[in-house]
Motif scaffolding. Sequence first.
Motif, PDB file in Angstrom:
ATOM      1  N   ALA A  87      49.707 -30.252  12.060  1.00 35.14           N
ATOM      2  CA  ALA A  87      49.197 -31.373  11.477  1.00 35.14           C
ATOM      3  C   ALA A  87      48.656 -30.978  10.273  1.00 35.14           C
ATOM      4  CB  ALA A  87      48.774 -32.412  12.173  1.00 35.14           C
ATOM      5  N   GLU A  88      49.292 -30.634   9.232  1.00 40.61           N
ATOM      6  CA  GLU A  88      48.739 -30.207   8.025  1.00 40.61           C
ATOM      7  C   GLU A  88      49.389 -30.993   6.776  1.00 40.61           C
ATOM      8  OE1 GLU A  88      49.188 -25.941   7.662  1.00 40.61           O
ATOM      9  OE2 GLU A  88      47.890 -25.640   9.318  1.00 40.61           O
ATOM     10  N   ALA A  89      48.782 -30.866   5.757  1.00 40.12           N
ATOM     11  CA  ALA A  89      49.449 -31.528   4.352  1.00 40.12           C
ATOM     12  C   ALA A  89      49.564 -30.385   3.627  1.00 40.12           C
ATOM     13  CB  ALA A  89      48.521 -32.767   3.884  1.00 40.12           C
ATOM     14  N   PRO A  90      50.793 -30.052   3.182  1.00 39.77           N
ATOM     15  CA  PRO A  90      52.163 -30.761   3.620  1.00 39.77           C
ATOM     16  C   PRO A  90      52.292 -30.109   5.051  1.00 39.77           C
ATOM     17  CG  PRO A  90      52.392 -28.595   1.978  1.00 39.77           C
ATOM     18  CD  PRO A  90      51.222 -28.897   1.998  1.00 39.77           C
ATOM     19  N   PRO A  91      53.287 -30.745   6.039  1.00 39.61           N
ATOM     20  CA  PRO A  91      53.301 -30.287   7.082  1.00 39.61           C
ATOM     21  C   PRO A  91      53.911 -28.818   7.219  1.00 39.61           C
ATOM     22  CG  PRO A  91      54.573 -32.325   6.629  1.00 39.61           C
ATOM     23  CD  PRO A  91      54.011 -31.990   5.340  1.00 39.61           C
ATOM     24  N   ARG A  92      53.581 -28.176   8.522  1.00 40.91           N
ATOM     25  CA  ARG A  92      53.907 -26.680   8.505  1.00 40.91           C
ATOM     26  C   ARG A  92      54.743 -26.548   9.890  1.00 40.91           C
ATOM     27  NH1 ARG A  92      51.120 -21.637  10.207  1.00 40.91           N
ATOM     28  NH2 ARG A  92      49.462 -22.772  10.939  1.00 40.91           N
ATOM     29  N   VAL A  93      55.741 -25.663   9.778  1.00 39.00           N
ATOM     30  CA  VAL A  93      56.505 -25.424  11.144  1.00 39.00           C
ATOM     31  C   VAL A  93      56.579 -23.922  10.984  1.00 39.00           C
ATOM     32  CG1 VAL A  93      58.661 -25.822  12.371  1.00 39.00           C
ATOM     33  CG2 VAL A  93      57.694 -27.726  11.016  1.00 39.00           C
ATOM     34  N   ASP A  94      56.590 -23.382  12.420  1.00 37.75           N
ATOM     35  CA  ASP A  94      57.135 -21.994  12.572  1.00 37.75           C
ATOM     36  C   ASP A  94      57.887 -21.800  13.742  1.00 37.75           C
ATOM     37  OD1 ASP A  94      54.964 -21.549  14.492  1.00 37.75           O
ATOM     38  OD2 ASP A  94      53.528 -20.527  12.942  1.00 37.75           O
ATOM     39  N   TYR A  95      58.407 -20.996  14.173  1.00 40.42           N
ATOM     40  CA  TYR A  95      59.063 -20.471  15.134  1.00 40.42           C
ATOM     41  C   TYR A  95      58.669 -19.382  16.022  1.00 40.42           C
ATOM     42  CZ  TYR A  95      62.196 -24.215  13.459  1.00 40.42           C
ATOM     43  OH  TYR A  95      62.732 -25.610  13.064  1.00 40.42           O
ATOM     44  N   THR A  96      58.831 -19.410  17.434  1.00 44.46           N
ATOM     45  CA  THR A  96      57.971 -18.093  17.938  1.00 44.46           C
ATOM     46  C   THR A  96      59.347 -18.106  19.152  1.00 44.46           C
ATOM     47  OG1 THR A  96      56.294 -17.088  19.061  1.00 44.46           O
ATOM     48  CG2 THR A  96      56.622 -19.270  19.506  1.00 44.46           C
ATOM     49  N   LEU A  97      59.216 -16.839  19.775  1.00 47.47           N
ATOM     50  CA  LEU A  97      60.131 -16.587  20.731  1.00 47.47           C
ATOM     51  C   LEU A  97      59.461 -17.087  22.013  1.00 47.47           C
ATOM     52  CD1 LEU A  97      61.459 -13.053  20.409  1.00 47.47           C
ATOM     53  CD2 LEU A  97      62.687 -15.084  19.897  1.00 47.47           C
ATOM     54  N   THR A  98      60.224 -17.554  23.048  1.00 48.66           N
ATOM     55  CA  THR A  98      59.805 -18.025  24.282  1.00 48.66           C
ATOM     56  C   THR A  98      59.796 -16.666  25.148  1.00 48.66           C
ATOM     57  OG1 THR A  98      62.182 -18.523  24.952  1.00 48.66           O
ATOM     58  CG2 THR A  98      60.830 -20.248  24.089  1.00 48.66           C
ATOM     59  N   GLU A  99      59.418 -16.861  26.470  1.00 44.61           N
ATOM     60  CA  GLU A  99      59.695 -15.813  27.208  1.00 44.61           C
ATOM     61  C   GLU A  99      61.241 -15.427  27.628  1.00 44.61           C
ATOM     62  OE1 GLU A  99      59.076 -14.963  32.062  1.00 44.61           O
ATOM     63  OE2 GLU A  99      57.869 -16.291  31.194  1.00 44.61           O
TER      64      GLU A  99
END
Length: 137
Positions: A87-99
Amino acid sequence: MGASGEDMGMPGEGMGGDPFAADCRARIAFEVLANRWDSVVVFVLGENGPMRPRALLARIGGLSPKVLNDALRRLEYNGLVERRRYAEAPPRVDYTLTEAGTALLDPIRALGAWAAVHGDAVLAAQDRFEGSRASNA
């Protein structure tokens, strides 16, 4: 889970059918990695940790934002990556590996090692095949 074929869902063991039959769990792995970019995205996330889509595009190269987005959605659908929204301005998204995604790194590295050893032979066979098809046409 034990080390037996039945516990691990190994092809043809404990499944009561033919190896790689429709109900064989090994098919899941093949289907999950059938798209050429999915394993690349998993590998890059595994080597670099959580990343934003632009950073993934820059690191991987050779694919469009749409193709990357499609790969990330497939990987998220299959439970291999997790999308984190901030929840930032501008919105930020990142991806990470699951198990599950992290567990695929060793098999992906093994495929990479296989390609390093046998890639030239595969490419030569493809060239021979295409050459023979062209001369037979």
